[in-house]
Scaffold this motif. Structure first.
Motif, short mmCIF file in Angstrom:
data_model
loop_
_atom_site.label_atom_id
_atom_site.label_comp_id
_atom_site.label_asym_id
_atom_site.label_seq_id
_atom_site.Cartn_x
_atom_site.Cartn_y
_atom_site.Cartn_z
N UNK A 19 -5.04 -1.01 54.50
CA UNK A 19 -4.37 0.15 53.94
C UNK A 19 -3.58 -0.14 52.67
N UNK A 20 -3.22 0.94 51.98
CA UNK A 20 -2.51 0.88 50.72
C UNK A 20 -1.43 1.96 50.71
N UNK A 21 -0.43 1.80 49.87
CA UNK A 21 0.63 2.79 49.75
C UNK A 21 0.22 3.96 48.86
N UNK A 22 -0.49 3.67 47.79
CA UNK A 22 -0.78 4.69 46.78
C UNK A 22 -2.25 5.07 46.72
N UNK A 23 -3.09 4.38 47.46
CA UNK A 23 -4.53 4.63 47.44
C UNK A 23 -5.03 4.90 48.86
N UNK A 24 -6.14 5.61 48.95
CA UNK A 24 -6.88 5.73 50.21
C UNK A 24 -8.27 5.17 49.93
N UNK A 25 -8.60 4.06 50.57
CA UNK A 25 -9.90 3.41 50.36
C UNK A 25 -10.72 3.61 51.62
N UNK A 26 -11.84 4.31 51.49
CA UNK A 26 -12.66 4.64 52.65
C UNK A 26 -14.13 4.44 52.34
N UNK A 27 -14.92 4.43 53.41
CA UNK A 27 -16.38 4.44 53.30
C UNK A 27 -16.84 5.73 53.97
N UNK A 28 -16.90 6.83 53.21
CA UNK A 28 -17.13 8.15 53.80
C UNK A 28 -18.40 8.25 54.64
N UNK A 50 4.57 1.54 39.98
CA UNK A 50 4.38 0.09 40.06
C UNK A 50 3.48 -0.31 41.23
N UNK A 51 3.63 0.37 42.38
CA UNK A 51 2.75 0.08 43.52
C UNK A 51 1.29 0.35 43.17
N UNK A 52 1.04 1.44 42.46
CA UNK A 52 -0.34 1.76 42.07
C UNK A 52 -0.92 0.69 41.17
N UNK A 53 -0.11 0.22 40.22
CA UNK A 53 -0.60 -0.82 39.32
C UNK A 53 -0.84 -2.15 40.04
N UNK A 54 -0.18 -2.35 41.17
CA UNK A 54 -0.43 -3.55 41.97
C UNK A 54 -1.65 -3.37 42.88
N UNK A 55 -1.84 -2.14 43.37
CA UNK A 55 -2.89 -1.91 44.36
C UNK A 55 -4.26 -1.66 43.75
N UNK A 56 -4.33 -1.07 42.57
CA UNK A 56 -5.64 -0.82 41.95
C UNK A 56 -6.41 -2.13 41.75
N UNK A 57 -5.83 -3.17 41.13
CA UNK A 57 -6.60 -4.41 40.98
C UNK A 57 -6.92 -5.08 42.31
N UNK A 84 -0.40 10.72 34.82
CA UNK A 84 -0.05 9.64 33.91
C UNK A 84 0.87 8.63 34.56
N UNK A 85 1.57 7.86 33.76
CA UNK A 85 2.48 6.84 34.28
C UNK A 85 3.76 7.52 34.77
N UNK A 86 4.20 7.13 35.95
CA UNK A 86 5.41 7.70 36.52
C UNK A 86 6.63 7.34 35.67
N UNK A 87 7.40 8.32 35.30
CA UNK A 87 8.61 8.06 34.51
C UNK A 87 9.55 7.15 35.30
N UNK A 88 10.07 6.15 34.64
CA UNK A 88 10.93 5.18 35.30
C UNK A 88 10.20 3.91 35.67
N UNK A 89 8.85 3.93 35.60
CA UNK A 89 8.09 2.72 35.87
C UNK A 89 8.22 1.75 34.70
N UNK A 90 8.05 0.45 34.93
CA UNK A 90 8.08 -0.51 33.82
C UNK A 90 7.04 -0.14 32.77
N UNK A 118 -3.98 -5.05 32.61
CA UNK A 118 -4.87 -5.84 33.47
C UNK A 118 -5.26 -5.06 34.71
N UNK A 119 -4.34 -4.24 35.23
CA UNK A 119 -4.64 -3.45 36.43
C UNK A 119 -5.78 -2.49 36.17
N UNK A 120 -5.80 -1.84 35.02
CA UNK A 120 -6.87 -0.90 34.71
C UNK A 120 -8.15 -1.62 34.29
N UNK A 121 -8.00 -2.75 33.63
CA UNK A 121 -9.17 -3.54 33.27
C UNK A 121 -9.91 -4.02 34.51
#
Length: 291
Positions: A19-28, A50-57, A84-90, A118-121
């Protein structure tokens, strides 16, 4: 969710089920080698935290390694794709140092931006093709997310906008590098310099998306079909095609031709080629090797 049994423990599939905090990863569809990565913060319009940028990669690296994944759908929960990017994020305008920052502060901000890049790459570098399914608003960093995908589709209600110029900053997560190669320099400059919102049909006209569906329901079904069709092809041929396309984008035609010749010199000896030819001759569906 449970990590699975003893032999499965530690596998990419088991890690994905943790599981992830900001993503739902499934095999439908268990019968299809397709995974869905869904941005899953609908109450925050799927703004990238920040959690999304850690979890996407992390998700993309696991899917890259997972034998059961041959194609990936990138979608979003709720009424909009991404705000877009959450206001207040690094790295967001709200946290950028004002005035003349000290060298240490500037370097810290630079590192934060590089990490988000790098997270989006990681989406682009995943060897499995990633198909974006966009609905509702796709703003700023959301556009940069889909620009890193291989195929982009949207519903008729989708809109796209790069608002960074209106926030007095320069888009820095890949839009200015990837969009000119996708929609051409003129269209990319138009979007980035004016900050104007475009509709789904205008996005299709300029090549930002390749298919527009009438509703989100049709979008989900259509993208699932595209991903399933890709997943049923030779995995080695699909991954090789993606790798050569990306490599050829950044080099000369002559260099690209040499690169694909080298790739095929190694891969044409695979059993998948023989199976594809035999299946064609026998007028049946090929059964390709597993990863």
């Amino acid at each position: 969710m449970a990590a699975g049994g003893g032999g499965d423990r530690g596998s990419p599939e088991a890690e994905l089920r943790r599981g992830f905090k900001t993503l739902a990863v499934t095999r439908p569809d268990p019968s299809a080698a397709v995974y869905e990565v869904r941005l899953n913060r609908p109450t925050r319009l799927n703004a990238l935290s920040p959690d999304a940028f850690a979890e996407i990669p992390r998700a993309m690296a696991l899917l890259d390694r997972a034998p059961a994944a041959r194609a990936v759908v990138l979608s979003a929960a709720g009424p909009h794709f991404c705000a877009g990017i959450e206001l207040g994020s690094p790295g967001s305008p709200a946290t950028a140092p004002s005035g003349d920052p000290a060298p240490a502060a500037a370097e810290g901000l630079r590192r934060a931006i590089l990490e988000m890049q790098a997270a989006l790459t990681a989406i682009e570098r995943c060897r499995k093709p990633v198909v974006a399914a966009v609905h509702g608003a796709c703003v700023g960093g959301g556009v940069e997310v889909v620009a890193a995908c291989d195929i982009r589709c949207c519903s008729k209600d989708a809109t796209f906008v790069l608002r960074e110029v209106d926030m007095a900053i320069v888009a820095d997560l890949g839009a200015l590098q990837r969009l000119p190669r996708i929609v051409g320099y003129g269209n990319a400059a138009d979007l980035a310099l004016t900050g104007r919102k475009i509709t789904a049909m205008e996005a299709k006209e300029m090549g930002l998306v390749t298919r527009v569906f009438n509703s989100k329901q049709e979008l989900d079904a259509g993208v699932a079909k595209i991903a399933k069709e890709i997943s049923e092809k030779s995995a080695w041929a699909v991954m090789g095609t993606k790798a050569v396309l990306l490599r050829s984008r950044d080099i000369t035609v002559e260099q690209g031709l040499e690169h694909v010749a080298t790739w095929n010199a190694a891969m044409l000896r695979s059993n998948d080629l023989e199976e594809a030819i035999q299946a064609f001759l026998e007028k049946r569906k090929p059964v390709f090797s597993k990863l």
